[in-house]
Design an enzyme around this catalytic site. Structure first.
Site, PDB file in Angstrom:
ATOM      1  N   LYS A  82       7.711  12.161   2.849  1.00  0.00           N
ATOM      2  CA  LYS A  82       6.566  12.396   1.975  1.00  0.00           C
ATOM      3  C   LYS A  82       5.277  12.471   2.789  1.00  0.00           C
ATOM      4  O   LYS A  82       5.071  11.686   3.717  1.00  0.00           O
ATOM      5  CB  LYS A  82       6.494  11.255   0.951  1.00  0.00           C
ATOM      6  CG  LYS A  82       5.375  11.348  -0.069  1.00  0.00           C
ATOM      7  CD  LYS A  82       5.481  10.151  -1.017  1.00  0.00           C
ATOM      8  CE  LYS A  82       4.409  10.156  -2.091  1.00  0.00           C
ATOM      9  NZ  LYS A  82       4.551   8.980  -2.993  1.00  0.00           N
ATOM     10  N   SER A 157       5.305   9.998  -7.508  1.00  0.00           N
ATOM     11  CA  SER A 157       4.544  10.948  -6.725  1.00  0.00           C
ATOM     12  C   SER A 157       5.348  11.607  -5.604  1.00  0.00           C
ATOM     13  O   SER A 157       4.861  12.521  -4.940  1.00  0.00           O
ATOM     14  CB  SER A 157       3.316  10.257  -6.132  1.00  0.00           C
ATOM     15  OG  SER A 157       3.718   9.128  -5.340  1.00  0.00           O
ATOM     16  N   SER A 181       7.632   5.856  -8.075  1.00  0.00           N
ATOM     17  CA  SER A 181       7.403   7.162  -7.455  1.00  0.00           C
ATOM     18  C   SER A 181       8.547   7.702  -6.617  1.00  0.00           C
ATOM     19  O   SER A 181       8.501   8.844  -6.183  1.00  0.00           O
ATOM     20  CB  SER A 181       6.119   7.121  -6.602  1.00  0.00           C
ATOM     21  OG  SER A 181       4.987   7.019  -7.427  1.00  0.00           O
TER      22      SER A 181
END
Length: 434
Positions: A82, A157, A181
Site C-alpha cells: 500500500k 483504505s 482497512s
C-alpha cells in the site's frame, strides 16, 4: 452454494507460487514479468510500478535459487504494498498531493523484512488519501473500481492491495488496517484479509492515521498464504504458535443482527453451522453496550488532526475536500475527551479479555452491507461497524470470502481472537477451508 475461499481463475496462491519456484517450474523473472504486465493493465490499482527494480530483484532471486541459497520460502515471489508504506528509492505518495513526488530514503520495517525474505516488490498500490476512509473512493490518484463491479467501491483504505490480489497481479499484498482497512477491501473484493494483533507487525515507516489503532496486515488468496508470509518475515513465531488445543467458537448474534443486505449474513450462518459455534453476544461494560464506533471516532479524529494540523493550516487546498472535512473534525476533540476515550478503551479491553478468557474464536459478519455503489454516499460507520470493534480492542481478525448463490458480489465472515493468538486464529480459520 460455493464454500469459503477465493473464486476466480486469475487469483494465485502464495503457497502454490512458492512451490513452483522451489520445484523449478517457473522463474521469478517470469512471474514478475507477468505481474508487471497485469499491473500496467489494471485500472487504478497501482500508483507507482517499479519495472526495472522489480526485474532486477527477480533476477537476483533466481540466481540465489540456482545457487541453492534462497532467503526464504517466498524468495522471488512478487508482491505489492500500500502506498502509505515507505519504500527506499521508490515514490511513496500516501495517495495525496502533499506527497505526490516524495521518495523515501529508507524502507518501512515491513518492507525491509519482505526484502530480506527475498520477495520482489513490483509497485505501490492505490489507497484512500492518508488512509482516511473505509470506502476506498477518495484519493489524489483516483479510485480503484471493485473488480467484480466497476460501479461499486472496493472498500478501503487498502483498496489497491485487495484489487492486486483479486486480479492475479500478485499472490499477496500488504495493507494497513485502522478500522477495517484490510478486512473491508478483502470482504468487498473477495479475498482473505488478515489484521494481526495490534503491534505484532512493526508499523515503523507506515504513514499513520491513528497510532492507537494502526495495524499492518495482509491480503491473500488463502489462510495458508498468510501463515507462509508471516512465518517468512519472522513474526508468526511470536504469535501464539505453540498452542495446539482444539478451538472453541462463539457466534456473536448481536453483530449478526446488524446485517442489512441478506447475502451478507450467509457466510456467518454457514460458519456457525460448520463449526458448531455457541450463540453469544458482545458483553456490556458497566451495564451498557460499548459504543466502539464512538470511542474510535474520538481517538482517531484527534490523533489524525494533530498529525495534519500544520497541513490544514498552511495548505488546505491540497487535501481532497472530503478528507479535509474529516481531518478538521478532530479539532473539536478536547484533551479531556481524548484522555477519557483512551481510558475507556483500556477498561473495555480489560473487560473483554476477561469475558472471553475461555473462548478462542468469535464469529461475526465482516460487513453488514454489500459493496455500495460509488454514487451511493452510504455512511462509513455502517461499513466498518463490525471490523472497528477489533481495532479498538487490538485483537487479531481475519475476513474469509464466500460467494452466495444469487448474489454477484462476494461476501465474507469475520473471525477474531484474543491478542497474541494470531497463529491459533489462522489455524482455527482453516477449519472453514478458506
Amino acid at each position: 452454494m460455493a464454500g469459503f475461499g477465493v473464486a476466480g481463475s486469475d487469483v494465485v496462491s502464495t503457497v502454490e507460487v512458492a512451490r513452483q519456484l522451489a520445484a523449478g517450474e517457473v522463474t521469478s523473472v517470469e512471474l514478475v514479468t507477468e505481474a508487471l504486465r497485469r499491473a500496467h493493465a489494471a485500472d487504478g490499482a497501482f500508483i507507482t510500478i517499479d519495472d526495472a527494480g522489480a526485474l532486477g530483484a527477480a533476477a537476483e532471486a533466481d540466481a540465489r535459487r540456482a545457487a541453492g541459497t534462497p532467503r526464504s520460502a517466498i524468495d522471488g515471489v512478487p508482491t505489492a504494498v500500500k502506498d502509505v508504506i515507505a519504500t527506499a528509492g521508490l515514490r511513496t505518495t500516501m495517495a495525496s498531493e502533499f506527497f505526490r513526488d516524495d521518495v523515501p530514503t529508507t524502507d518501512a520495517d515491513i518492507v525491509r523484512r519482505l526484502r530480506e525474505a527475498g520477495t520482489v516488490l513490483i509497485g505501490k498500490t492505490n489507497a484512500q488519501e492518508f488512509s482516511y476512509g473505509i470506502r476506498g473512493d477518495v484519493g489524489a490518484f483516483g479510485a480503484v473500481p471493485n473488480p467484480h463491479d466497476p460501479e461499486r467501491v472496493p472498500g478501503g483504505s487498502s483498496s489497491g492491495s485487495a484489487a492486486a490480489v483479486v486480479l492475479g497481479i500478485v499472490p499477496f499484498a500488504v495493507g494497513s488496517d485502522t478500522a477495517g482497512s484490510v478486512r473491508l477491501p478483502a470482504a468487498l473484493c473477495g479475498v482473505v484479509g488478515f489484521k494481526p494483533t495490534l503491534g505484532l507487525i512493526d508499523a515503523a515507516g507506515a504513514f499513520p492515521l491513528s497510532e492507537s489503532f494502526d495495524t499492518l496486515g495482509l491480503l491473500t488468496a488463502g489462510i495458508d498464504d498468510s501463515r507462509l508470509v508471516l512465518d517468512a518475515i519472522g513474526v508468526l513465531g511470536a504469535a501464539g504458535g505453540a498452542d495446539e488445543a482444539a478451538p472453541t467458537f462463539l457466534a456473536l448474534g448481536d453483530l449478526r443482527a446488524t446485517v442489512v443486505d441478506a447475502p451478507a449474513g450467509v457466510p456467518h450462518d454457514t460458519a456457525v453451522r460448520m463449526l458448531g459455534a455457541t450463540p453469544a453476544r458482545l458483553p456490556q461494560v458497566d451495564g451498557r453496550d460499548v459504543d466502539f464506533a464512538e470511542l474510535y471516532r474520538i481517538v482517531r479524529s484527534r490523533e489524525a488532526y494533530d498529525l495534519h494540523e500544520e497541513r490544514v493550516r498552511t495548505a488546505p487546498e491540497r487535501f481532497q475536500p472530503e478528507i479535509l472535512d474529516k481531518v478538521r473534525s478532530g479539532a473539536d476533540i478536547t484533551d479531556a475527551e481524548y484522555a477519557a476515550g483512551q481510558a475507556e478503551i483500556a477498561r473495555v479491553r480489560e473487560a473483554f479479555e476477561a469475558e472471553f478468557a475461555d473462548t478462542d474464536v468469535l464469529i461475526a459478519p465482516t460487513s453488514p452491507v454489500l459493496a455500495p455503489r460509488f454514487t451511493d454516499p452510504g455512511p462509513s460507520r455502517e461499513l466498518s461497524s463490525v471490523t472497528v470493534i477489533w481495532n479498538v480492542l487490538g485483537w487479531p481478525g481475519i475476513a474469509l470470502p464466500m460467494w452466495v448463490d444469487g448474489c454477484d458480489l462476494p461476501q465474507s465472515v469475520h473471525l477474531a481472537a484474543r491478542p497474541g493468538r494470531d497463529a491459533f486464529l489462522l489455524r482455527a480459520a482453516a477449519a472453514l477451508g478458506g
